[in-house]
Design a protein around this motif. Structure first.
Motif, PDB file in Angstrom:
ATOM      1  N   ARG A   1       0.834  -1.196   0.000  1.00 38.89           N
ATOM      2  CA  ARG A   1       0.000   0.000   0.000  1.00 38.89           C
ATOM      3  C   ARG A   1       0.878   1.259   0.000  1.00 38.89           C
ATOM      4  O   ARG A   1       0.608   2.209  -0.732  1.00 38.89           O
ATOM      5  CB  ARG A   1      -0.925  -0.018   1.222  1.00 38.89           C
ATOM      6  CG  ARG A   1      -2.133   0.857   1.043  1.00 38.89           C
ATOM      7  CD  ARG A   1      -3.176   0.739   2.158  1.00 38.89           C
ATOM      8  NE  ARG A   1      -3.459  -0.629   2.531  1.00 38.89           N
ATOM      9  CZ  ARG A   1      -3.354  -1.108   3.781  1.00 38.89           C
ATOM     10  NH1 ARG A   1      -2.988  -0.324   4.771  1.00 38.89           N
ATOM     11  NH2 ARG A   1      -3.625  -2.366   4.045  1.00 38.89           N
ATOM     12  N   MET A   2       1.932   1.254   0.812  1.00 44.15           N
ATOM     13  CA  MET A   2       2.847   2.397   0.871  1.00 44.15           C
ATOM     14  C   MET A   2       3.572   2.577  -0.471  1.00 44.15           C
ATOM     15  O   MET A   2       3.784   3.700  -0.922  1.00 44.15           O
ATOM     16  CB  MET A   2       3.869   2.203   1.992  1.00 44.15           C
ATOM     17  CG  MET A   2       3.265   2.220   3.378  1.00 44.15           C
ATOM     18  SD  MET A   2       2.574   3.810   3.793  1.00 44.15           S
ATOM     19  CE  MET A   2       4.068   4.671   4.179  1.00 44.15           C
ATOM     20  N   SER A   3       3.940   1.481  -1.105  1.00 39.03           N
ATOM     21  CA  SER A   3       4.623   1.539  -2.392  1.00 39.03           C
ATOM     22  C   SER A   3       3.722   2.172  -3.446  1.00 39.03           C
ATOM     23  O   SER A   3       4.167   2.997  -4.246  1.00 39.03           O
ATOM     24  CB  SER A   3       5.045   0.137  -2.818  1.00 39.03           C
ATOM     25  OG  SER A   3       5.577   0.166  -4.115  1.00 39.03           O
ATOM     26  N   LEU A   4       2.443   1.780  -3.468  1.00 36.04           N
ATOM     27  CA  LEU A   4       1.500   2.365  -4.418  1.00 36.04           C
ATOM     28  C   LEU A   4       1.317   3.852  -4.162  1.00 36.04           C
ATOM     29  O   LEU A   4       1.217   4.641  -5.102  1.00 36.04           O
ATOM     30  CB  LEU A   4       0.160   1.642  -4.356  1.00 36.04           C
ATOM     31  CG  LEU A   4       0.131   0.241  -4.968  1.00 36.04           C
ATOM     32  CD1 LEU A   4      -1.232  -0.412  -4.726  1.00 36.04           C
ATOM     33  CD2 LEU A   4       0.429   0.296  -6.441  1.00 36.04           C
TER      34      LEU A   4
ATOM     35  N   GLU B   1       4.318   5.662  -5.590  1.00 35.44           N
ATOM     36  CA  GLU B   1       4.247   5.766  -7.047  1.00 35.44           C
ATOM     37  C   GLU B   1       3.267   6.851  -7.460  1.00 35.44           C
ATOM     38  O   GLU B   1       3.558   7.645  -8.355  1.00 35.44           O
ATOM     39  CB  GLU B   1       3.832   4.424  -7.647  1.00 35.44           C
ATOM     40  CG  GLU B   1       4.907   3.361  -7.600  1.00 35.44           C
ATOM     41  CD  GLU B   1       4.431   2.026  -8.138  1.00 35.44           C
ATOM     42  OE1 GLU B   1       3.436   2.002  -8.891  1.00 35.44           O
ATOM     43  OE2 GLU B   1       5.059   1.011  -7.806  1.00 35.44           O
ATOM     44  N   THR B   2       2.124   6.889  -6.797  1.00 36.50           N
ATOM     45  CA  THR B   2       1.123   7.916  -7.093  1.00 36.50           C
ATOM     46  C   THR B   2       1.683   9.294  -6.803  1.00 36.50           C
ATOM     47  O   THR B   2       1.516  10.228  -7.601  1.00 36.50           O
ATOM     48  CB  THR B   2      -0.157   7.673  -6.262  1.00 36.50           C
ATOM     49  OG1 THR B   2      -0.644   6.370  -6.548  1.00 36.50           O
ATOM     50  CG2 THR B   2      -1.221   8.697  -6.581  1.00 36.50           C
ATOM     51  N   GLN B   3       2.378   9.433  -5.688  1.00 39.62           N
ATOM     52  CA  GLN B   3       2.986  10.712  -5.325  1.00 39.62           C
ATOM     53  C   GLN B   3       4.036  11.124  -6.357  1.00 39.62           C
ATOM     54  O   GLN B   3       4.102  12.288  -6.756  1.00 39.62           O
ATOM     55  CB  GLN B   3       3.614  10.626  -3.928  1.00 39.62           C
ATOM     56  CG  GLN B   3       4.219  11.912  -3.445  1.00 39.62           C
ATOM     57  CD  GLN B   3       3.188  12.994  -3.208  1.00 39.62           C
ATOM     58  OE1 GLN B   3       2.022  12.722  -2.967  1.00 39.62           O
ATOM     59  NE2 GLN B   3       3.619  14.235  -3.309  1.00 39.62           N
ATOM     60  N   LEU B   4       4.831  10.181  -6.813  1.00 35.20           N
ATOM     61  CA  LEU B   4       5.851  10.456  -7.818  1.00 35.20           C
ATOM     62  C   LEU B   4       5.218  10.926  -9.122  1.00 35.20           C
ATOM     63  O   LEU B   4       5.680  11.887  -9.740  1.00 35.20           O
ATOM     64  CB  LEU B   4       6.702   9.209  -8.056  1.00 35.20           C
ATOM     65  CG  LEU B   4       7.862   9.343  -9.021  1.00 35.20           C
ATOM     66  CD1 LEU B   4       8.897  10.318  -8.475  1.00 35.20           C
ATOM     67  CD2 LEU B   4       8.502   7.999  -9.277  1.00 35.20           C
ATOM     68  N   ILE B   5       4.149  10.277  -9.533  1.00 38.14           N
ATOM     69  CA  ILE B   5       3.445  10.662 -10.764  1.00 38.14           C
ATOM     70  C   ILE B   5       2.849  12.057 -10.613  1.00 38.14           C
ATOM     71  O   ILE B   5       2.960  12.895 -11.521  1.00 38.14           O
ATOM     72  CB  ILE B   5       2.360   9.624 -11.117  1.00 38.14           C
ATOM     73  CG1 ILE B   5       3.020   8.316 -11.559  1.00 38.14           C
ATOM     74  CG2 ILE B   5       1.428  10.155 -12.203  1.00 38.14           C
ATOM     75  CD1 ILE B   5       2.064   7.160 -11.688  1.00 38.14           C
ATOM     76  N   MET B   6       2.249  12.330  -9.467  1.00 39.05           N
ATOM     77  CA  MET B   6       1.644  13.641  -9.231  1.00 39.05           C
ATOM     78  C   MET B   6       2.715  14.744  -9.241  1.00 39.05           C
ATOM     79  O   MET B   6       2.504  15.809  -9.815  1.00 39.05           O
ATOM     80  CB  MET B   6       0.874  13.657  -7.907  1.00 39.05           C
ATOM     81  CG  MET B   6      -0.346  12.744  -7.901  1.00 39.05           C
ATOM     82  SD  MET B   6      -1.528  13.137  -9.215  1.00 39.05           S
ATOM     83  CE  MET B   6      -2.125  14.702  -8.648  1.00 39.05           C
ATOM     84  N   GLU B   7       3.857  14.484  -8.637  1.00 36.32           N
ATOM     85  CA  GLU B   7       4.942  15.463  -8.634  1.00 36.32           C
ATOM     86  C   GLU B   7       5.465  15.694 -10.045  1.00 36.32           C
ATOM     87  O   GLU B   7       5.768  16.825 -10.426  1.00 36.32           O
ATOM     88  CB  GLU B   7       6.074  15.006  -7.714  1.00 36.32           C
ATOM     89  CG  GLU B   7       5.743  15.101  -6.254  1.00 36.32           C
ATOM     90  CD  GLU B   7       6.825  14.512  -5.361  1.00 36.32           C
ATOM     91  OE1 GLU B   7       7.878  14.067  -5.884  1.00 36.32           O
ATOM     92  OE2 GLU B   7       6.610  14.482  -4.137  1.00 36.32           O
ATOM     93  N   SER B   8       5.563  14.635 -10.833  1.00 32.95           N
ATOM     94  CA  SER B   8       6.022  14.755 -12.211  1.00 32.95           C
ATOM     95  C   SER B   8       5.046  15.592 -13.038  1.00 32.95           C
ATOM     96  O   SER B   8       5.459  16.457 -13.815  1.00 32.95           O
ATOM     97  CB  SER B   8       6.184  13.366 -12.829  1.00 32.95           C
ATOM     98  OG  SER B   8       6.537  13.461 -14.175  1.00 32.95           O
ATOM     99  N   LEU B   9       3.750  15.337 -12.866  1.00 29.50           N
ATOM    100  CA  LEU B   9       2.735  16.102 -13.591  1.00 29.50           C
ATOM    101  C   LEU B   9       2.748  17.571 -13.175  1.00 29.50           C
ATOM    102  O   LEU B   9       2.620  18.465 -14.018  1.00 29.50           O
ATOM    103  CB  LEU B   9       1.351  15.501 -13.373  1.00 29.50           C
ATOM    104  CG  LEU B   9       1.095  14.163 -14.049  1.00 29.50           C
ATOM    105  CD1 LEU B   9      -0.263  13.606 -13.635  1.00 29.50           C
ATOM    106  CD2 LEU B   9       1.168  14.298 -15.559  1.00 29.50           C
ATOM    107  N   GLU B  10       2.925  17.810 -11.896  1.00 32.29           N
ATOM    108  CA  GLU B  10       2.965  19.181 -11.396  1.00 32.29           C
ATOM    109  C   GLU B  10       4.199  19.912 -11.934  1.00 32.29           C
ATOM    110  O   GLU B  10       4.121  21.079 -12.322  1.00 32.29           O
ATOM    111  CB  GLU B  10       2.967  19.182  -9.868  1.00 32.29           C
ATOM    112  CG  GLU B  10       2.694  20.531  -9.257  1.00 32.29           C
ATOM    113  CD  GLU B  10       1.336  21.099  -9.617  1.00 32.29           C
ATOM    114  OE1 GLU B  10       1.262  22.332  -9.834  1.00 32.29           O
ATOM    115  OE2 GLU B  10       0.357  20.341  -9.704  1.00 32.29           O
TER     116      GLU B  10
END
Length: 152
Positions: free
Chosen positions: A18-21, A24-33
């Motif tokens: 759950r923490m890994s997912l 990954e979501t946080q990384l994607i959001m930071e990349s999009l931002e």
């Protein structure tokens, strides 16, 4: 005892997944931002260079504004060291379709391609294009030789 350890291990593994997912979501959001912020910077620079001209940015407008400190700072913030002396060459690199007007899309794509070091795919594209040009020049040479032989 082993059953309890097995359950605890299962909970630990499930929590780690759950923490890994979430990571990954946080990384994607930071990349999009980050991408969104970059595009806003590019739009700001384009507006400054084009003088809000609805037709796009022409070489005259580009040369007028490239000397400004604010424009140089924009380019530096986007990771490009732009020399004023090479403004016409930079404009040509940004004008993909050769119509002497750079659209916002051309400008953004050009800055993206010019930013950073050359990547392997960039070098492969250059090699491919050079190879195609060599073949075309060889064909043109053969046609010219044929025509010249017929004239002589």
């Amino acid at each position: 005892v082993f059953c309890v350890l097995n359950v605890i291990t299962g909970l630990f593994v499930e929590n780690a997944k759950r923490m890994s997912l979430q990571d990954e979501t946080q990384l994607i959001m930071e990349s999009l931002e980050s991408r969104k912020s970059w595009l806003q910077e590019v739009q700001g620079l384009y507006s400054k260079l084009s003088g809000n001209n609805p037709d796009g940015m022409d070489l005259k407008s580009f040369r007028e504004h490239i000397h400004e400190v604010a424009v140089q700072a924009y380019f530096a913030k986007l990771g490009l060291d732009v020399e004023v002396e090479n403004s016409a060459g930079l404009f040509q690199l940004l004008d993909f379709n050769g119509d002497d007007v750079v659209s916002l899309d051309e400008f953004a794509l050009g800055l993206q391609m010019l930013h950073g070091n050359a990547r392997s795919i960039d070098m492969a594209r250059v090699r491919y294009n050079v190879g195609a040009l060599v073949r075309q020049v060889a064909e043109l040479k053969a046609i010219c030789s044929f025509c010249l032989d017929r004239l002589v």
